[in-house]
Design a protein around this motif. Structure first.
Motif, PDB file in Angstrom:
ATOM      1  N   ALA A  34     -20.040 -66.798  26.035  1.00 24.61           N
ATOM      2  CA  ALA A  34     -20.489 -65.498  25.547  1.00 24.61           C
ATOM      3  C   ALA A  34     -22.012 -65.400  25.581  1.00 24.61           C
ATOM      4  O   ALA A  34     -22.583 -64.365  25.972  1.00 24.61           O
ATOM      5  CB  ALA A  34     -19.976 -65.258  24.129  1.00 24.61           C
ATOM      6  N   ILE A  35     -22.679 -66.483  25.197  1.00 24.11           N
ATOM      7  CA  ILE A  35     -24.149 -66.498  25.226  1.00 24.11           C
ATOM      8  C   ILE A  35     -24.657 -66.368  26.662  1.00 24.11           C
ATOM      9  O   ILE A  35     -25.594 -65.614  26.946  1.00 24.11           O
ATOM     10  CB  ILE A  35     -24.684 -67.785  24.575  1.00 24.11           C
ATOM     11  N   ASN A  36     -24.036 -67.125  27.562  1.00 27.47           N
ATOM     12  CA  ASN A  36     -24.453 -67.065  28.976  1.00 27.47           C
ATOM     13  C   ASN A  36     -24.290 -65.654  29.539  1.00 27.47           C
ATOM     14  O   ASN A  36     -25.150 -65.168  30.292  1.00 27.47           O
ATOM     15  CB  ASN A  36     -23.643 -68.051  29.807  1.00 27.47           C
ATOM     16  N   LEU A  37     -23.189 -65.012  29.170  1.00 27.03           N
ATOM     17  CA  LEU A  37     -22.954 -63.650  29.652  1.00 27.03           C
ATOM     18  C   LEU A  37     -23.999 -62.679  29.111  1.00 27.03           C
ATOM     19  O   LEU A  37     -24.501 -61.819  29.853  1.00 27.03           O
ATOM     20  CB  LEU A  37     -21.552 -63.186  29.248  1.00 27.03           C
ATOM     21  N   LYS A  38     -24.350 -62.815  27.836  1.00 31.84           N
ATOM     22  CA  LYS A  38     -25.350 -61.920  27.251  1.00 31.84           C
ATOM     23  C   LYS A  38     -26.711 -62.096  27.922  1.00 31.84           C
ATOM     24  O   LYS A  38     -27.441 -61.121  28.133  1.00 31.84           O
ATOM     25  CB  LYS A  38     -25.455 -62.174  25.738  1.00 31.84           C
ATOM     26  N   THR A  53     -28.409 -43.661  40.753  1.00 33.18           N
ATOM     27  CA  THR A  53     -27.395 -44.484  40.087  1.00 33.18           C
ATOM     28  C   THR A  53     -27.901 -45.145  38.813  1.00 33.18           C
ATOM     29  O   THR A  53     -27.143 -45.813  38.131  1.00 33.18           O
ATOM     30  CB  THR A  53     -26.904 -45.587  41.045  1.00 33.18           C
ATOM     31  N   GLY A  54     -29.179 -44.975  38.503  1.00 37.50           N
ATOM     32  CA  GLY A  54     -29.784 -45.703  37.390  1.00 37.50           C
ATOM     33  C   GLY A  54     -29.095 -45.459  36.061  1.00 37.50           C
ATOM     34  O   GLY A  54     -28.816 -46.405  35.308  1.00 37.50           O
ATOM     35  N   ARG A  55     -28.810 -44.206  35.738  1.00 37.22           N
ATOM     36  CA  ARG A  55     -28.193 -43.897  34.443  1.00 37.22           C
ATOM     37  C   ARG A  55     -26.785 -44.473  34.351  1.00 37.22           C
ATOM     38  O   ARG A  55     -26.371 -44.968  33.300  1.00 37.22           O
ATOM     39  CB  ARG A  55     -28.161 -42.379  34.224  1.00 37.22           C
ATOM     40  N   ARG A  56     -26.049 -44.407  35.431  1.00 39.88           N
ATOM     41  CA  ARG A  56     -24.693 -44.965  35.452  1.00 39.88           C
ATOM     42  C   ARG A  56     -24.737 -46.479  35.251  1.00 39.88           C
ATOM     43  O   ARG A  56     -23.960 -47.041  34.480  1.00 39.88           O
ATOM     44  CB  ARG A  56     -24.021 -44.631  36.790  1.00 39.88           C
ATOM     45  N   LEU A  57     -25.661 -47.130  35.920  1.00 39.39           N
ATOM     46  CA  LEU A  57     -25.793 -48.580  35.780  1.00 39.39           C
ATOM     47  C   LEU A  57     -26.226 -48.956  34.361  1.00 39.39           C
ATOM     48  O   LEU A  57     -25.755 -49.959  33.807  1.00 39.39           O
ATOM     49  CB  LEU A  57     -26.800 -49.115  36.795  1.00 39.39           C
ATOM     50  N   ASP A  58     -27.108 -48.155  33.782  1.00 41.89           N
ATOM     51  CA  ASP A  58     -27.542 -48.431  32.415  1.00 41.89           C
ATOM     52  C   ASP A  58     -26.360 -48.332  31.447  1.00 41.89           C
ATOM     53  O   ASP A  58     -26.224 -49.156  30.525  1.00 41.89           O
ATOM     54  CB  ASP A  58     -28.639 -47.439  32.024  1.00 41.89           C
ATOM     55  N   PHE A  59     -25.508 -47.353  31.642  1.00 45.16           N
ATOM     56  CA  PHE A  59     -24.305 -47.224  30.806  1.00 45.16           C
ATOM     57  C   PHE A  59     -23.394 -48.438  30.967  1.00 45.16           C
ATOM     58  O   PHE A  59     -22.859 -48.972  29.977  1.00 45.16           O
ATOM     59  CB  PHE A  59     -23.555 -45.949  31.171  1.00 45.16           C
ATOM     60  N   LEU A  60     -23.206 -48.892  32.189  1.00 45.88           N
ATOM     61  CA  LEU A  60     -22.342 -50.048  32.437  1.00 45.88           C
ATOM     62  C   LEU A  60     -22.920 -51.314  31.800  1.00 45.88           C
ATOM     63  O   LEU A  60     -22.170 -52.176  31.334  1.00 45.88           O
ATOM     64  CB  LEU A  60     -22.154 -50.244  33.941  1.00 45.88           C
ATOM     65  N   MET A  61     -24.251 -51.429  31.777  1.00 44.26           N
ATOM     66  CA  MET A  61     -24.861 -52.583  31.108  1.00 44.26           C
ATOM     67  C   MET A  61     -24.537 -52.578  29.612  1.00 44.26           C
ATOM     68  O   MET A  61     -24.276 -53.630  29.012  1.00 44.26           O
ATOM     69  CB  MET A  61     -26.381 -52.567  31.306  1.00 44.26           C
ATOM     70  N   GLN A  62     -24.521 -51.384  29.009  1.00 37.91           N
ATOM     71  CA  GLN A  62     -24.160 -51.277  27.596  1.00 37.91           C
ATOM     72  C   GLN A  62     -22.714 -51.706  27.366  1.00 37.91           C
ATOM     73  O   GLN A  62     -22.409 -52.399  26.381  1.00 37.91           O
ATOM     74  CB  GLN A  62     -24.365 -49.839  27.124  1.00 37.91           C
ATOM     75  N   GLU A  63     -21.835 -51.302  28.274  1.00 39.36           N
ATOM     76  CA  GLU A  63     -20.423 -51.665  28.134  1.00 39.36           C
ATOM     77  C   GLU A  63     -20.217 -53.169  28.328  1.00 39.36           C
ATOM     78  O   GLU A  63     -19.433 -53.800  27.612  1.00 39.36           O
ATOM     79  CB  GLU A  63     -19.581 -50.881  29.137  1.00 39.36           C
ATOM     80  N   LEU A  64     -20.905 -53.748  29.291  1.00 42.99           N
ATOM     81  CA  LEU A  64     -20.819 -55.195  29.493  1.00 42.99           C
ATOM     82  C   LEU A  64     -21.300 -55.938  28.254  1.00 42.99           C
ATOM     83  O   LEU A  64     -20.683 -56.927  27.822  1.00 42.99           O
ATOM     84  CB  LEU A  64     -21.662 -55.603  30.704  1.00 42.99           C
ATOM     85  N   ASN A  65     -22.384 -55.473  27.677  1.00 41.71           N
ATOM     86  CA  ASN A  65     -22.927 -56.126  26.487  1.00 41.71           C
ATOM     87  C   ASN A  65     -21.969 -56.005  25.303  1.00 41.71           C
ATOM     88  O   ASN A  65     -21.825 -56.939  24.506  1.00 41.71           O
ATOM     89  CB  ASN A  65     -24.273 -55.502  26.133  1.00 41.71           C
ATOM     90  N   ARG A  66     -21.315 -54.857  25.195  1.00 38.32           N
ATOM     91  CA  ARG A  66     -20.342 -54.659  24.125  1.00 38.32           C
ATOM     92  C   ARG A  66     -19.195 -55.683  24.221  1.00 38.32           C
ATOM     93  O   ARG A  66     -18.788 -56.287  23.226  1.00 38.32           O
ATOM     94  CB  ARG A  66     -19.781 -53.234  24.189  1.00 38.32           C
ATOM     95  N   GLU A  67     -18.683 -55.873  25.429  1.00 39.75           N
ATOM     96  CA  GLU A  67     -17.582 -56.823  25.608  1.00 39.75           C
ATOM     97  C   GLU A  67     -18.038 -58.258  25.364  1.00 39.75           C
ATOM     98  O   GLU A  67     -17.303 -59.075  24.802  1.00 39.75           O
ATOM     99  CB  GLU A  67     -17.009 -56.693  27.027  1.00 39.75           C
ATOM    100  N   ALA A  68     -19.254 -58.581  25.775  1.00 37.98           N
ATOM    101  CA  ALA A  68     -19.778 -59.932  25.541  1.00 37.98           C
ATOM    102  C   ALA A  68     -19.941 -60.202  24.050  1.00 37.98           C
ATOM    103  O   ALA A  68     -19.673 -61.318  23.575  1.00 37.98           O
ATOM    104  CB  ALA A  68     -21.113 -60.110  26.263  1.00 37.98           C
ATOM    105  N   ASN A  69     -20.356 -59.192  23.297  1.00 37.72           N
ATOM    106  CA  ASN A  69     -20.474 -59.346  21.840  1.00 37.72           C
ATOM    107  C   ASN A  69     -19.113 -59.596  21.196  1.00 37.72           C
ATOM    108  O   ASN A  69     -18.984 -60.451  20.307  1.00 37.72           O
ATOM    109  CB  ASN A  69     -21.113 -58.097  21.225  1.00 37.72           C
TER     110      ASN A  69
END
Length: 287
Positions: free
Chosen positions: A269-273, A238-254
């Motif tokens: 927003a800072i806390n989420l990042k 599941t590592g690659r899938r989770l890594d992709f989701l982390m990128q998406e979460l970071n995109r929304e936080a930005n």
């Protein structure tokens, strides 16, 4: 269930031929990258060991080391009679050319390369034992990766819960933030003694609300958090899938941070990042 890529395993077995010992170390890596260190007499094991690793693991840099300490007097030696006859025949042929040759010493014949050989049956049995011991070591490594994976999942779950709290809290205070902005404009106009057209005020507030509308970002953050939780409990790598989701979460936080018009939304927003980065660091170790 997630598995870590970091673990260590060791197995040792003493027998009539000597002591075999395997050490396996694994760390995080984008792909499965095995490194084998085998004694020269065990080079035949390289292909089956790689195949066992391929079937047992999906990712990680894996170092496998085999140690073998031979027991004293354990080697069963056999005479290669055909090779010995060739050596003797060559020696006798050479003796004819010598006037008074010295008698042929049997020990010298035995010392000639290829005359004494180890039992092939013993070597096959030793190789089989080494492979069985490797499987035991590999199973222990996988158990260690599973235990650490469970701990990583707990850490990520805690961060997910905190991130969801941040999203929920921000969603609840959005109306208050807009009302505070309206009051801020009123106060500023009163301070400057400027008459404010109520219609113009509502237009400005409406425009601000449109520019700072983060409902979609909050919805996507909520969805991504739920998906990360689901993936953490799914089978397989599941590592690659989770890594992709982390990128998406970071995109929304930005995006959330870029639309912030209040210190509370900026802080959220800072806390989420920060939470996402903490999770991303853990995800790097997941298979």
């Amino acid at each position: 269930m997630v598995h870590s890529m970091t673990a260590f395993a060791r197995a040792e077995l003493a027998g009539a031929h000597g002591t075999l010992g395997w050490e396996i170390r694994s760390v995080n890596h984008r792909y499965l990258e095995p490194h084998l260190r085998l004694p020269d007499t065990f080079r035949d094991l390289e292909a089956p060991v790689r195949e066992m690793l391929r079937k047992g693991l999906s990712r990680g840099k894996v170092e496998c080391t085999l140690h073998f300490t031979e027991a004293a007097g354990s080697r069963a030696l056999q005479v290669n009679h055909e090779h010995a006859r060739q050596v003797i025949g060559a020696a006798e042929s050479l003796a004819e050319l010598i006037g008074q040759p010295a008698p042929l010493n049997p020990l010298e014949v035995l010392g000639w390369p290829g005359v004494l050989v180890a039992s092939s049956t013993d070597r096959q049995a030793l190789n089989q034992t080494a492979l069985e011991l490797f499987q035991m070591s590999l199973d222990e490594l996988k158990e260690g990766r599973e235990r650490e994976g469970m701990e990583l999942a707990k850490v990520i779950d805690e961060r997910l819960a905190t991130a969801l709290e941040q999203v929920t809290a921000l969603r609840e205070i959005l109306p208050d933030m807009l009302e505070a902005q309206r009051q801020k404009i009123h106060d500023r106009c009163a301070e400057l003694q400027v008459a404010l057209d109520p219609l113009r005020l509502e237009q400005e507030i409406t425009l601000l609300a449109q520019k700072s509308d983060v409902a979609e970002e909050l919805d996507r953050l909520t969805t991504h958090v739920a998906e990360v939780g689901r993936v953490l409990r799914s089978d397989g790598a599941t590592g690659r899938r989770l890594d992709f989701l982390m990128q998406e979460l970071n995109r929304e936080a930005n995006t959330l941070g870029s639309k912030a018009f209040d210190t509370r939304s900026t802080q959220a927003a800072i806390n989420l990042k920060v939470l996402i980065e903490q999770m991303r660091e853990q995800v790097q170790n997941i298979e």
